[in-house]
Design a protein around this motif. Sequence first.
Motif, PDB file in Angstrom:
ATOM      1  N   VAL A  34       0.843  -1.208   0.000  1.00  0.00           N
ATOM      2  CA  VAL A  34       0.000   0.000   0.000  1.00  0.00           C
ATOM      3  C   VAL A  34       0.877   1.258   0.000  1.00  0.00           C
ATOM      4  O   VAL A  34       0.640   2.201  -0.768  1.00  0.00           O
ATOM      5  N   ALA A  35       1.903   1.274   0.860  1.00  0.00           N
ATOM      6  CA  ALA A  35       2.765   2.460   0.936  1.00  0.00           C
ATOM      7  C   ALA A  35       3.471   2.692  -0.396  1.00  0.00           C
ATOM      8  O   ALA A  35       3.528   3.821  -0.894  1.00  0.00           O
ATOM      9  N   ALA A  36       4.004   1.610  -0.999  1.00  0.00           N
ATOM     10  CA  ALA A  36       4.753   1.789  -2.252  1.00  0.00           C
ATOM     11  C   ALA A  36       3.833   2.236  -3.384  1.00  0.00           C
ATOM     12  O   ALA A  36       4.181   3.144  -4.149  1.00  0.00           O
ATOM     13  N   VAL A  70       1.800   9.312  -5.917  1.00  0.00           N
ATOM     14  CA  VAL A  70       2.104  10.688  -5.527  1.00  0.00           C
ATOM     15  C   VAL A  70       3.332  11.216  -6.271  1.00  0.00           C
ATOM     16  O   VAL A  70       3.323  12.332  -6.808  1.00  0.00           O
ATOM     17  N   LEU A  71       4.392  10.412  -6.314  1.00  0.00           N
ATOM     18  CA  LEU A  71       5.611  10.849  -7.004  1.00  0.00           C
ATOM     19  C   LEU A  71       5.361  10.980  -8.503  1.00  0.00           C
ATOM     20  O   LEU A  71       5.966  11.815  -9.183  1.00  0.00           O
ATOM     21  N   THR A 125       1.063   3.898  -3.139  1.00  0.00           N
ATOM     22  CA  THR A 125       0.714   5.292  -2.864  1.00  0.00           C
ATOM     23  C   THR A 125       1.883   6.210  -3.247  1.00  0.00           C
ATOM     24  O   THR A 125       1.686   7.274  -3.838  1.00  0.00           O
ATOM     25  N   GLY A 126       3.091   5.774  -2.920  1.00  0.00           N
ATOM     26  CA  GLY A 126       4.273   6.540  -3.321  1.00  0.00           C
ATOM     27  C   GLY A 126       4.378   6.683  -4.834  1.00  0.00           C
ATOM     28  O   GLY A 126       4.634   7.780  -5.342  1.00  0.00           O
ATOM     29  N   PHE A 127       4.163   5.602  -5.578  1.00  0.00           N
ATOM     30  CA  PHE A 127       4.197   5.691  -7.054  1.00  0.00           C
ATOM     31  C   PHE A 127       3.183   6.726  -7.535  1.00  0.00           C
ATOM     32  O   PHE A 127       3.474   7.556  -8.394  1.00  0.00           O
TER      33      PHE A 127
END
Lengths: 221, 221
Positions: free
Chosen positions: A156-158, A164-165, A160-162
Amino acid sequence: MVKQERAARTRRALIRAGAEVFAREGFVSASLSAISRRAGVSSGALHFHFESKKALAEAVEGEALKEVRRIAREAAARDGRALAGLVDATHGLVNRIAEDVVVRAGFELSGAPGRAGGPTLRREWQQWVEQMVRRSDQEGWLAPGVSADDAAAAIVAATTGFEVLGAEDSTWLSQKKVAGFWELLLPRLTERHAQMSPGWSAHAAAAAHPAEHGTAPDSRP
Amino acid sequence: MVKQERAARTRRALIRAGAEVFAREGFVSASLSAISRRAGVSSGALHFHFESKKALAEAVEGEALKEVRRIAREAAARDGRALAGLVDATHGLVNRIAEDVVVRAGFELSGAPGRAGGPTLRREWQQWVEQMVRRSDQEGWLAPGVSADDAAAAIVAATTGFEVLGAEDSTWLSQKKVAGFWELLLPRLTERHAQMSPGWSAHAAAAAHPAEHGTAPDSRP
């Protein structure tokens, strides 16, 4: 009937134009006049379909949610292979964020400050990932000693990072980045990683592009 | 001299109040009058220190950047142990985002739509992680077959995810979440993971809280 079709087309054009302006400027800065202009309709027509900017934003999020649910449903349908379905769904999600401004804006809106209603889209994605990781565990795919909670949180964190970034730098939304993540994670997550591909299965990739793939000559029955 | 001290204190109060309002409402919605009220100063005093909302936001980002650089510098100073430094820095970063509203607002501002100047803070964090992963590779810590690029991307994406998801749900900003991520990743990243802890080293944790830890009786020389 023709009138209804025209109304539906205008509504779709407004949702798309709204998504484009929300994604570029954010919810607070986006102006309804810029959106109606971009959709090529009068501001009266915009107000006929959406009584407020908030209502339009909710429609964008609603369309994005439908698309995320479609990706999730197709990935979840793979019997006994929840982990493979999860890999495919992350590829499908990142692909849709890259290519469909409605999905991209839906995610950005779901995390925007000052918007009531809460982050439905991100929360739904999180719950779905958690469920698929638990299923993978029940199906015997997780390696001994791997925590299902940690695995779900990392995925989930990764993702979400993809997302947003990727708003600033689209290389984060490439298949290569997603495959690289699974290349790293899968050998730790499962001892059966030789049976799995960190890439996007051809079947799922085709399903994500029905319009492009469904009509290609070589995909006809 | 007293006057200078008072000016410096007012400036710090304004940066903190600005961070609180930016973090809650976003850059575009934040009003300068709400910020000066929160800082307990007149709007004239605000304008004496910051000519515009943009200037205040840049000051918040600047303070956050200093803090991130401090965390990075301390972690990078660990000779021959860049990978352990990287683990510590992710713990330190997430801790500061959780506990220091200036750092939290700095990251949120760096990704906010409609702000010129670009995402300096997130970009700097990304470049630093990439550099530390390359150093870990040169120091012989990365397992054969692990791509340094994939590893850096996974770490940057996951930490960005913690930051963004943490704005809605603070459990994402806990030491437990960060340790869970490393628990999952380290055994894949390095064959020497038995020599490493996925948690935050005591030394680095104390350094992250100089005020709380530095004066405790048991830490005196």
